[in-house]
Design an enzyme around this catalytic site. Structure first.
Site, PDB file in Angstrom:
ATOM      1  N   TRP A 108       0.848  -1.201   0.000  1.00  0.00           N
ATOM      2  CA  TRP A 108       0.000   0.000   0.000  1.00  0.00           C
ATOM      3  C   TRP A 108       0.883   1.251   0.000  1.00  0.00           C
ATOM      4  CZ3 TRP A 108      -5.012  -0.298  -0.902  1.00  0.00           C
ATOM      5  CH2 TRP A 108      -5.813   0.822  -0.695  1.00  0.00           C
ATOM      6  N   ASP A 158      -0.470  11.733  -1.043  1.00  0.00           N
ATOM      7  CA  ASP A 158      -1.443  12.677  -0.497  1.00  0.00           C
ATOM      8  C   ASP A 158      -2.607  11.942   0.166  1.00  0.00           C
ATOM      9  OD1 ASP A 158      -3.058  11.775  -2.568  1.00  0.00           O
ATOM     10  OD2 ASP A 158      -3.168  13.695  -3.607  1.00  0.00           O
ATOM     11  N   GLU A 161      -3.892   9.033  -1.486  1.00  0.00           N
ATOM     12  CA  GLU A 161      -2.924   7.940  -1.621  1.00  0.00           C
ATOM     13  C   GLU A 161      -2.283   7.941  -3.003  1.00  0.00           C
ATOM     14  OE1 GLU A 161      -4.258   5.323   1.544  1.00  0.00           O
ATOM     15  OE2 GLU A 161      -6.081   5.036   0.401  1.00  0.00           O
ATOM     16  N   GLU A 310     -19.077   6.388  -0.447  1.00  0.00           N
ATOM     17  CA  GLU A 310     -17.898   7.236  -0.589  1.00  0.00           C
ATOM     18  C   GLU A 310     -18.158   8.287  -1.668  1.00  0.00           C
ATOM     19  OE1 GLU A 310     -14.568   5.688  -3.016  1.00  0.00           O
ATOM     20  OE2 GLU A 310     -13.410   5.893  -1.168  1.00  0.00           O
TER      21      GLU A 310
END
Ligand code: BGC
Length: 351
Positions: A108, A158, A161, A310
């Site tokens: 990640w 940021d 991601e 989202e």
């Protein structure tokens, strides 16, 4: 459906016994607790009086930070030996942890420092309401402050991601906001805040607005964080007003906002939580009518069972990416706890 109560219930159900908040309970990639999401989620529980939930998250995060103490101490040693060109991977702290607070070893894009700033701000918000600050939280706040004091000028991913090779204004907003707020709890090096604020000012580009990142000219709705909640740049500041105006002109559609124009994640649609920050910004400039309209739009995005997604895929930047992301990661994360958090915050503000 009472969306306020439903939001509190969804957030409570998404908090693990150890205090971490899952980003989304039904979305595999989001089965973790992010410092960024979590800090804003906890803040929403704070304004709604759910203090046990907030305290559990503060403990969860403080422990997660403590588990990184060796890395932070090693970074401090390296920085004391001479100026760092970059923050080497062995010093980078995770952006998210398992719900039990453990580091997740995967690929990640973890190096995102904004959440650590947001966490300091959350702790200061707790303290400013007169609640007791536990020693463990104080120690972790000091570690976090030391970490940010070294990392802040360097490139990192940021809050979306992305963009690991540049410095982002929304990240600096979180860092400056966190350090400003935490000064009564942890020692912040003298002059540091002024230096970061001066750097932020350098992010104003031709046209008089703040750009998303150094080296770019576009805006991102997360730039609103410079004003709300972090209070680094006042909403009435000319560059901030110009930034908000550009966000409204380019990113606001039918009452909801996008992240940025080149966003293609699920096509790049309208984000519920970002619409909440715009409502927050409008309240900060005294525009309650507009804040109410934005809140209404947020509520309209709820599913029949009162879950906020989202994002929604109307007015997407690039429709070809909607299916591609659904195939890759499944349907859009719903409910997203951070969306519910912003609904709660805005509800509290407009009352
Ligand atoms: C967003 C991050 C967020 C994460 C979990 C990502 O898609 O870009 O801002 O922290 O999801 O909600």
């Amino acid at each position: 459906m009472n969306l306020v109560q439903r939001s509190i219930d969804i957030i409570k159900a998404g908090q693990s016994p150890s205090g971490g908040y899952v980003a989304s309970p039904n979305f595999g990639e989001y089965a973790y607790s992010w410092l960024r999401d979590g800090s804003f989620i906890a803040y929403s529980m704070l304004v709604k009086g759910e203090t046990d939930s907030v305290a559990a998250f503060l403990t969860w995060t403080a422990k997660a930070v403590q588990s990184q103490q060796k890395k932070i101490e090693a970074l401090k040693e390296a920085a004391a030996a001479g100026p760092l060109q970059e923050i080497a991977p062995e010093f980078q702290l995770p952006t998210r942890f398992s719900l039990e607070g453990e580091e997740v070893k995967d690929d990640w894009p973890n190096f995102q420092i904004d959440g650590y700033g947001a966490w300091l701000w959350l702790l200061a918000e707790w303290d400013s309401r007169g609640f007791a600050v536990q020693d463990l939280w104080r120690e972790s706040a000091a570690l976090t402050t030391d970490y940010l004091a070294i990392c802040w000028p360097h490139s990192c991913y940021d809050c979306w991601e992305e963009g690991g090779d540049s410095v982002h204004l929304s990240t600096l907003a979180c860092v400056a906001g966190g350090l400003k707020a935490i000064a009564s709890i942890a020692a912040v090096p003298e002059g540091l805040l002024e230096t970061i604020e001066a750097r932020i000012r350098e992010g104003v580009v031709d046209g008089g607005y703040f750009a998303k990142s150094f080296g770019r000219n576009d805006v991102d709705s997360a730039l609103l964080w410079l004003s709300v909640p972090f209070g680094v740049i006042p909403p009435q500041d000319a560059a901030m007003e110009a930034t908000a105006e550009k966000i409204r002109q380019e990113l606001l559609e039918e009452g909801g906002v996008k992240r940025y124009l080149a966003d293609t994640y699920y096509g790049g649609g309208l984000w519920v939580l970002l619409t909440g920050y715009l409502a927050w910004f409008e309240m900060a400039r005294g525009n309650r009518e507009e804040a109410l309209r934005l809140k209404q739009w947020m509520a309209e995005q709820a599913t029949v069972d009162g879950s906020l997604p989202e994002q929604v895929t109307r007015h997407v930047n690039d429709a070809t990416y909607v299916e591609e992301w659904i195939e890759r990661w499944g349907p859009i994360a719903t409910p997203l706890l951070w969306s519910h958090a912003l609904y709660l915050v805005v509800d509290e503000l407009v009352h």
